[in-house]
Design a protein around this motif. Structure first.
Motif, PDB file in Angstrom:
ATOM      1  N   VAL A  70       0.839  -1.207   0.000  1.00 28.76           N
ATOM      2  CA  VAL A  70       0.000   0.000   0.000  1.00 28.76           C
ATOM      3  C   VAL A  70       0.868   1.248   0.000  1.00 28.76           C
ATOM      4  CG1 VAL A  70      -1.794   1.272   1.239  1.00 28.76           C
ATOM      5  CG2 VAL A  70      -1.833  -1.230   1.207  1.00 28.76           C
ATOM      6  N   VAL A  71       0.445   2.256  -0.764  1.00 26.43           N
ATOM      7  CA  VAL A  71       1.206   3.505  -0.844  1.00 26.43           C
ATOM      8  C   VAL A  71       0.300   4.692  -0.518  1.00 26.43           C
ATOM      9  CG1 VAL A  71       2.809   2.623  -2.566  1.00 26.43           C
ATOM     10  CG2 VAL A  71       0.747   3.817  -3.324  1.00 26.43           C
ATOM     11  N   THR A  72       0.929   5.730   0.037  1.00 21.59           N
ATOM     12  CA  THR A  72       0.286   7.036   0.155  1.00 21.59           C
ATOM     13  C   THR A  72       0.705   7.845  -1.062  1.00 21.59           C
ATOM     14  OG1 THR A  72       0.324   6.980   2.567  1.00 21.59           O
ATOM     15  CG2 THR A  72       0.091   9.135   1.535  1.00 21.59           C
ATOM     16  N   ILE A  73      -0.261   8.469  -1.737  1.00 29.26           N
ATOM     17  CA  ILE A  73       0.013   9.211  -2.962  1.00 29.26           C
ATOM     18  C   ILE A  73      -0.075  10.709  -2.687  1.00 29.26           C
ATOM     19  CG2 ILE A  73      -0.768   9.673  -5.318  1.00 29.26           C
ATOM     20  CD1 ILE A  73      -1.807   6.814  -5.431  1.00 29.26           C
ATOM     21  N   GLN A  74       1.007  11.411  -2.983  1.00 31.53           N
ATOM     22  CA  GLN A  74       1.065  12.862  -2.800  1.00 31.53           C
ATOM     23  C   GLN A  74       1.142  13.505  -4.179  1.00 31.53           C
ATOM     24  OE1 GLN A  74       4.636  12.711  -0.519  1.00 31.53           O
ATOM     25  NE2 GLN A  74       3.571  12.554   1.444  1.00 31.53           N
ATOM     26  N   THR A  75       0.270  14.497  -4.425  1.00 28.86           N
ATOM     27  CA  THR A  75       0.211  15.127  -5.746  1.00 28.86           C
ATOM     28  C   THR A  75       0.377  16.638  -5.648  1.00 28.86           C
ATOM     29  OG1 THR A  75      -2.196  15.409  -5.666  1.00 28.86           O
ATOM     30  CG2 THR A  75      -1.354  13.340  -6.586  1.00 28.86           C
ATOM     31  N   ASP A  76       0.878  17.217  -6.731  1.00 30.45           N
ATOM     32  CA  ASP A  76       0.938  18.672  -6.907  1.00 30.45           C
ATOM     33  C   ASP A  76       0.247  18.998  -8.219  1.00 30.45           C
ATOM     34  OD1 ASP A  76       2.425  19.456  -4.602  1.00 30.45           O
ATOM     35  OD2 ASP A  76       4.233  18.674  -5.546  1.00 30.45           O
ATOM     36  N   ASP A  77      -0.568  20.024  -8.222  1.00 30.50           N
ATOM     37  CA  ASP A  77      -1.183  20.477  -9.472  1.00 30.50           C
ATOM     38  C   ASP A  77      -1.455  21.970  -9.399  1.00 30.50           C
ATOM     39  OD1 ASP A  77      -3.451  20.681  -7.874  1.00 30.50           O
ATOM     40  OD2 ASP A  77      -4.251  18.758  -8.533  1.00 30.50           O
ATOM     41  N   TYR A  78      -2.040  22.500 -10.460  1.00 32.75           N
ATOM     42  CA  TYR A  78      -2.335  23.925 -10.533  1.00 32.75           C
ATOM     43  C   TYR A  78      -3.816  24.102 -10.841  1.00 32.75           C
ATOM     44  CZ  TYR A  78       2.716  24.447 -10.835  1.00 32.75           C
ATOM     45  OH  TYR A  78       4.065  24.392 -10.573  1.00 32.75           O
ATOM     46  N   GLU A  79      -4.424  25.129 -10.258  1.00 32.87           N
ATOM     47  CA  GLU A  79      -5.825  25.403 -10.536  1.00 32.87           C
ATOM     48  C   GLU A  79      -6.065  26.908 -10.571  1.00 32.87           C
ATOM     49  OE1 GLU A  79      -7.652  25.190  -5.994  1.00 32.87           O
ATOM     50  OE2 GLU A  79      -8.034  23.577  -7.403  1.00 32.87           O
ATOM     51  N   ILE A  80      -7.178  27.289 -11.198  1.00 32.64           N
ATOM     52  CA  ILE A  80      -7.567  28.694 -11.237  1.00 32.64           C
ATOM     53  C   ILE A  80      -8.401  28.988 -10.001  1.00 32.64           C
ATOM     54  CG2 ILE A  80      -8.834  30.453 -12.510  1.00 32.64           C
ATOM     55  CD1 ILE A  80      -8.315  28.873 -15.052  1.00 32.64           C
ATOM     56  N   THR A 110      -1.507  23.640  -5.802  1.00 33.81           N
ATOM     57  CA  THR A 110      -2.190  22.933  -4.722  1.00 33.81           C
ATOM     58  C   THR A 110      -1.586  21.544  -4.526  1.00 33.81           C
ATOM     59  OG1 THR A 110      -3.864  22.028  -6.224  1.00 33.81           O
ATOM     60  CG2 THR A 110      -4.355  24.146  -5.185  1.00 33.81           C
ATOM     61  N   ALA A 111      -1.829  20.966  -3.342  1.00 37.37           N
ATOM     62  CA  ALA A 111      -1.335  19.624  -3.028  1.00 37.37           C
ATOM     63  C   ALA A 111      -2.503  18.732  -2.662  1.00 37.37           C
ATOM     64  CB  ALA A 111      -0.336  19.683  -1.876  1.00 37.37           C
ATOM     65  N   GLY A 112      -2.380  17.449  -2.973  1.00 31.19           N
ATOM     66  CA  GLY A 112      -3.430  16.497  -2.658  1.00 31.19           C
ATOM     67  C   GLY A 112      -2.848  15.228  -2.069  1.00 31.19           C
ATOM     68  N   ILE A 113      -3.713  14.416  -1.445  1.00 32.65           N
ATOM     69  CA  ILE A 113      -3.274  13.153  -0.855  1.00 32.65           C
ATOM     70  C   ILE A 113      -4.312  12.073  -1.137  1.00 32.65           C
ATOM     71  CG2 ILE A 113      -4.330  13.638   1.387  1.00 32.65           C
ATOM     72  CD1 ILE A 113      -1.948  12.145   2.676  1.00 32.65           C
ATOM     73  N   GLY A 114      -3.844  10.863  -1.366  1.00 29.26           N
ATOM     74  CA  GLY A 114      -4.714   9.724  -1.596  1.00 29.26           C
ATOM     75  C   GLY A 114      -3.946   8.451  -1.293  1.00 29.26           C
ATOM     76  N   SER A 115      -4.489   7.339  -1.738  1.00 32.16           N
ATOM     77  CA  SER A 115      -3.865   6.042  -1.475  1.00 32.16           C
ATOM     78  C   SER A 115      -3.825   5.220  -2.747  1.00 32.16           C
ATOM     79  CB  SER A 115      -4.638   5.295  -0.382  1.00 32.16           C
ATOM     80  OG  SER A 115      -4.739   6.061   0.794  1.00 32.16           O
ATOM     81  N   GLY A 116      -3.092   4.118  -2.706  1.00 28.48           N
ATOM     82  CA  GLY A 116      -2.999   3.224  -3.853  1.00 28.48           C
ATOM     83  C   GLY A 116      -2.345   1.928  -3.438  1.00 28.48           C
ATOM     84  N   THR A 117      -2.172   1.028  -4.398  1.00 28.22           N
ATOM     85  CA  THR A 117      -1.527  -0.242  -4.082  1.00 28.22           C
ATOM     86  C   THR A 117      -0.717  -0.746  -5.263  1.00 28.22           C
ATOM     87  OG1 THR A 117      -1.921  -2.504  -3.289  1.00 28.22           O
ATOM     88  CG2 THR A 117      -3.554  -1.598  -4.776  1.00 28.22           C
ATOM     89  N   LEU A 118       0.471  -1.265  -4.979  1.00 29.83           N
ATOM     90  CA  LEU A 118       1.341  -1.867  -5.989  1.00 29.83           C
ATOM     91  C   LEU A 118       0.809  -3.244  -6.329  1.00 29.83           C
ATOM     92  CD1 LEU A 118       4.149  -1.639  -7.520  1.00 29.83           C
ATOM     93  CD2 LEU A 118       5.091  -2.935  -5.581  1.00 29.83           C
TER      94      LEU A 118
END
Length: 335
Positions: free
Chosen positions: A34-44, A52-60
């Protein structure tokens, strides 16, 4: 009567710790994938472009480095980092994302040592009433465990990439940050990808849903046709006007899969996140105006276009008319 009471109490005392031990062992084995997913993106936001930054989960799920997660966790991300329980952090890229089904496939730059992929089960075999458990990062609490039962199975009566969209309903606790995380059966096999909850308060109220793993895998790993090479958003007349589209509608390209037919054609995806009437979309990508001379004015027209392209023989050419940065262009490629 007294003997029966004592027997029931004894069974309860014995079975409770055995149950806990079984799931503790399953957790110890499953959490490594199991992994924690950290994201960066841009929004108006308020007329300005904001990071902005986001967090979620996933699995290998395999030794190649493929990670399953929810589309809404990563679909608009400009950069993605996955973190394993042992603290190792690895960059990842999107291989495929299907917003209509809320599933995405990532590819890691490399797999850290001693990381074991999860076992993937068959969601079709899952039965209502069976016990399941979920691992994720609810509200940022990484690698948290919750357990419950399969409450139901739901078909949305929608097709994506030729597969029926299926969800598994559960009463296991799900909160923000669990999105994209794995739902395991009592054998420790992944049978679902956590997607969303139904709630009046905004918090978990006992009704959560995970995308069924079997149809999701079929969709994510199918990359042979033009249509699996990109994701698009149909413009309504208002948004088409805002984007200065020279017709009443069109297909706004969201993301293009590397090495796909769409990618080889030169189709460009978006990069700027924008909330339009509750839908999160990416602006800045190509707008497909027509394919094989048929205008992309409506989903009905596009279904006709798909049939035309699918009937082309290998070696024949498909042409698209697109709008890119205010200019109308023609793209060509052989099937």
């Amino acid at each position: 009567m007294k003997k029966i009471v004592r027997f029931v109490i004894l069974i309860s005392i014995i079975s409770t710790p055995l149950f806990a031990q079984n799931f503790s062992k399953l957790y110890d084995n499953a959490v490594k994938s199991v992994v924690t997913i950290q994201t960066d993106d841009y929004e108006i936001r308020n007329g300005n472009i904001t990071k902005t930054a986001g967090i979620g989960s996933g699995t290998l799920i395999d030794t190649i480095g493929h990670v399953l997660t929810a589309s809404h966790v990563v679909h608009t991300a400009n950069s993605i980092t996955v973190k394993f329980q042992n603290g190792k952090e690895v960059k990842a890229q999107i291989v495929s994302s299907i917003p209509s089904m809320d599933v995405a496939l990532l590819k890691l730059e490399y797999i850290p040592k001693d990381i074991v992929p999860a076992k993937v089960g068959n969601s079709a075999d899952a039965k209502i009433g069976e016990q399941i458990f979920i691992i994720g990062a609810p509200l940022g609490f990484e690698y948290s465990f919750s357990t419950g039962h399969i409450s139901g199975k739901v078909n949305k009566s929608m097709l994506a990439r030729g597969q029926l969209i299926e969800f598994i309903q559960t009463d296991a606790a799900i909160n923000k940050g669990n999105s994209g995380g794995p739902m395991f059966n009592d054998k420790g096999e992944v049978i679902g990808i956590v997607s969303f909850i139904i709630s009046q308060s905004g918090g978990f109220e006992g009704i959560g849903f995970a995308v069924a793993i079997t149809p999701a895998k079929k969709m994510l790993f199918e990359t042979s046709s033009l249509w699996t090479g990109f994701e698009g958003y149909f413009l309504d007349e208002r948004l088409a006007s805002i984007l200065n589209t020279p017709q009443e509608s069109g297909l706004l390209v969201q993301r293009v899969t590397d090495n796909s037919i769409a990618s080889k054609m030169g189709i460009k995806g978006g990069y700027l996140k924008f909330n339009y009437l509750g839908d999160e979309i990416l602006l800045g990508g190509d707008i497909i105006l027509s394919v094989l001379g048929t205008s992309c004015d409506s989903p009905h027209n596009f279904n006709s276009i798909k049939a035309q392209v699918n009937n082309l023989q290998k070696g024949q050419t498909v042409n698209m008319k697109i709008l890119r940065k205010g200019k109308v262009m023609d793209l060509f490629s052989k099937i």
